[in-house]
Design a protein around this motif. Structure first.
Motif, PDB file in Angstrom:
ATOM      1  N   ARG A   4      28.687  44.635  33.149  1.00 29.21           N
ATOM      2  CA  ARG A   4      29.671  44.635  32.071  1.00 29.21           C
ATOM      3  C   ARG A   4      29.103  45.400  30.882  1.00 29.21           C
ATOM      4  O   ARG A   4      27.907  45.329  30.607  1.00 29.21           O
ATOM      5  CB  ARG A   4      29.966  43.204  31.627  1.00 29.21           C
ATOM      6  CG  ARG A   4      30.706  42.387  32.640  1.00 29.21           C
ATOM      7  CD  ARG A   4      30.716  40.956  32.181  1.00 29.21           C
ATOM      8  NE  ARG A   4      31.897  40.256  32.627  1.00 29.21           N
ATOM      9  CZ  ARG A   4      32.211  39.027  32.243  1.00 29.21           C
ATOM     10  NH1 ARG A   4      31.443  38.376  31.403  1.00 29.21           N
ATOM     11  NH2 ARG A   4      33.290  38.446  32.697  1.00 29.21           N
ATOM     12  N   HIS A   5      29.967  46.088  30.169  1.00 29.33           N
ATOM     13  CA  HIS A   5      29.524  46.859  29.006  1.00 29.33           C
ATOM     14  C   HIS A   5      30.491  46.640  27.863  1.00 29.33           C
ATOM     15  O   HIS A   5      31.705  46.724  28.048  1.00 29.33           O
ATOM     16  CB  HIS A   5      29.444  48.354  29.342  1.00 29.33           C
ATOM     17  CG  HIS A   5      28.532  48.657  30.484  1.00 29.33           C
ATOM     18  ND1 HIS A   5      27.161  48.633  30.369  1.00 29.33           N
ATOM     19  CD2 HIS A   5      28.798  48.953  31.771  1.00 29.33           C
ATOM     20  CE1 HIS A   5      26.619  48.917  31.546  1.00 29.33           C
ATOM     21  NE2 HIS A   5      27.593  49.110  32.413  1.00 29.33           N
ATOM     22  N   ALA A   6      29.946  46.374  26.696  1.00 32.40           N
ATOM     23  CA  ALA A   6      30.766  46.240  25.487  1.00 32.40           C
ATOM     24  C   ALA A   6      30.897  47.612  24.835  1.00 32.40           C
ATOM     25  O   ALA A   6      29.975  48.426  24.892  1.00 32.40           O
ATOM     26  CB  ALA A   6      30.118  45.258  24.522  1.00 32.40           C
ATOM     27  N   ASP A   7      32.027  47.857  24.225  1.00 33.24           N
ATOM     28  CA  ASP A   7      32.241  49.119  23.513  1.00 33.24           C
ATOM     29  C   ASP A   7      31.623  49.108  22.125  1.00 33.24           C
ATOM     30  O   ASP A   7      31.485  50.155  21.495  1.00 33.24           O
ATOM     31  CB  ASP A   7      33.737  49.419  23.407  1.00 33.24           C
ATOM     32  CG  ASP A   7      34.374  49.678  24.766  1.00 33.24           C
ATOM     33  OD1 ASP A   7      33.647  50.069  25.703  1.00 33.24           O
ATOM     34  OD2 ASP A   7      35.598  49.478  24.888  1.00 33.24           O
ATOM     35  N   HIS A   8      31.271  47.919  21.633  1.00 27.12           N
ATOM     36  CA  HIS A   8      30.657  47.760  20.319  1.00 27.12           C
ATOM     37  C   HIS A   8      29.558  46.714  20.440  1.00 27.12           C
ATOM     38  O   HIS A   8      29.596  45.875  21.344  1.00 27.12           O
ATOM     39  CB  HIS A   8      31.708  47.327  19.287  1.00 27.12           C
ATOM     40  CG  HIS A   8      32.849  48.300  19.183  1.00 27.12           C
ATOM     41  ND1 HIS A   8      32.791  49.434  18.417  1.00 27.12           N
ATOM     42  CD2 HIS A   8      34.061  48.316  19.782  1.00 27.12           C
ATOM     43  CE1 HIS A   8      33.917  50.100  18.536  1.00 27.12           C
ATOM     44  NE2 HIS A   8      34.712  49.445  19.365  1.00 27.12           N
ATOM     45  N   PRO A   9      28.566  46.722  19.544  1.00 28.60           N
ATOM     46  CA  PRO A   9      27.456  45.782  19.654  1.00 28.60           C
ATOM     47  C   PRO A   9      27.909  44.317  19.548  1.00 28.60           C
ATOM     48  O   PRO A   9      28.651  43.958  18.633  1.00 28.60           O
ATOM     49  CB  PRO A   9      26.555  46.147  18.465  1.00 28.60           C
ATOM     50  CG  PRO A   9      26.950  47.533  18.073  1.00 28.60           C
ATOM     51  CD  PRO A   9      28.403  47.654  18.423  1.00 28.60           C
ATOM     52  N   ILE A  10      27.489  43.498  20.508  1.00 32.29           N
ATOM     53  CA  ILE A  10      27.731  42.053  20.502  1.00 32.29           C
ATOM     54  C   ILE A  10      26.504  41.355  21.071  1.00 32.29           C
ATOM     55  O   ILE A  10      25.625  42.001  21.665  1.00 32.29           O
ATOM     56  CB  ILE A  10      28.991  41.655  21.317  1.00 32.29           C
ATOM     57  CG1 ILE A  10      28.854  42.076  22.790  1.00 32.29           C
ATOM     58  CG2 ILE A  10      30.248  42.225  20.685  1.00 32.29           C
ATOM     59  CD1 ILE A  10      29.971  41.561  23.690  1.00 32.29           C
ATOM     60  N   LEU A  11      26.455  40.055  20.927  1.00 29.44           N
ATOM     61  CA  LEU A  11      25.369  39.294  21.534  1.00 29.44           C
ATOM     62  C   LEU A  11      25.444  39.416  23.057  1.00 29.44           C
ATOM     63  O   LEU A  11      26.538  39.273  23.627  1.00 29.44           O
ATOM     64  CB  LEU A  11      25.470  37.811  21.154  1.00 29.44           C
ATOM     65  CG  LEU A  11      25.218  37.449  19.698  1.00 29.44           C
ATOM     66  CD1 LEU A  11      25.540  35.975  19.462  1.00 29.44           C
ATOM     67  CD2 LEU A  11      23.769  37.738  19.331  1.00 29.44           C
TER      68      LEU A  11
END
Length: 193
Positions: A4-11
């Motif tokens: 999984r990859h987030a488009d913006h920084p998250i924990l």
């Protein structure tokens, strides 16, 4: 491996959390289980009413069969290996300044408590899978829900297991799911179209 990859920084914890169906049947000790409920206890709620209630059974205790029987057969097919089966309830009425009045956010708040529990489980190497494939009337009776309380969902908790323990038709589905793009769920200003 987490694909999984987030488009913006998250924990990273948000990407690590998912809802598997394959569980290792080993038990969860009481101290570990209480850590999950402790995390849920600190969830935010409207007016700090904390309208949620968690009711649980361990797989080998006297309450398991009644809790388990309230699930639809599809969910029973995989929940049978979970260590704990719980139900989260919410109170649609809140008391403020000595008056009882409807709570607009009781379900929303119970959802926040469930998410806190799910993230704590992930952080501790466990998995929590919420579900609404439930006979809610039977669940209310099984947990002896207080008058007026709403059964929101069932939650299976345990240590992740190998997908070989699942019925064959579920093995291919035992993967982390993606999410809709932000453009579908976030709007700046009024929703258009």
């Amino acid at each position: 491996m987490n694909d999984r990859h987030a488009d913006h920084p998250i924990l990273p914890l948000f990407l690590e959390r998912w809802s598997p169906r394959a569980y290792d049947p080993r038990p969860i000790d009481d101290d570990t289980l209480m850590s999950l409920f402790e995390a849920a206890r600190w969830a935010p709620s409207g007016f700090n009413v904390q309208p949620w209630l968690f009711v649980y059974a361990k797989r080998d205790d006297a309450h398991w069969d009644a809790f388990f029987s309230a699930l639809i057969p599809f969910n029973q097919s995989w929940v049978k290996n979970a260590s704990v089966l719980m139900y989260v309830l919410s109170d649609p009425v809140m008391e403020l300044d000595g008056k009882r009045e409807p709570s607009h956010s009781h379900s929303f708040d119970a959802g926040a408590a469930w998410m806190a529990l799910a993230l704590q489980a992930t952080n501790m190497g466990m998995a929590a899978h919420g579900m609404t494939g439930v006979d809610f009337e039977a669940a209310g009776k099984a947990v002896n829900a207080p008058d007026g309380f709403r059964v929101e969902a069932a939650i299976a908790v345990g240590y992740p297991g190998d997908k070989s323990v699942l019925p064959e038709e579920l093995r291919a589905r035992e993967v982390k799911s993606g999410r809709k793009p932000l453009s579908e769920i976030v709007h700046h200003g009024p929703i258009r179209g």
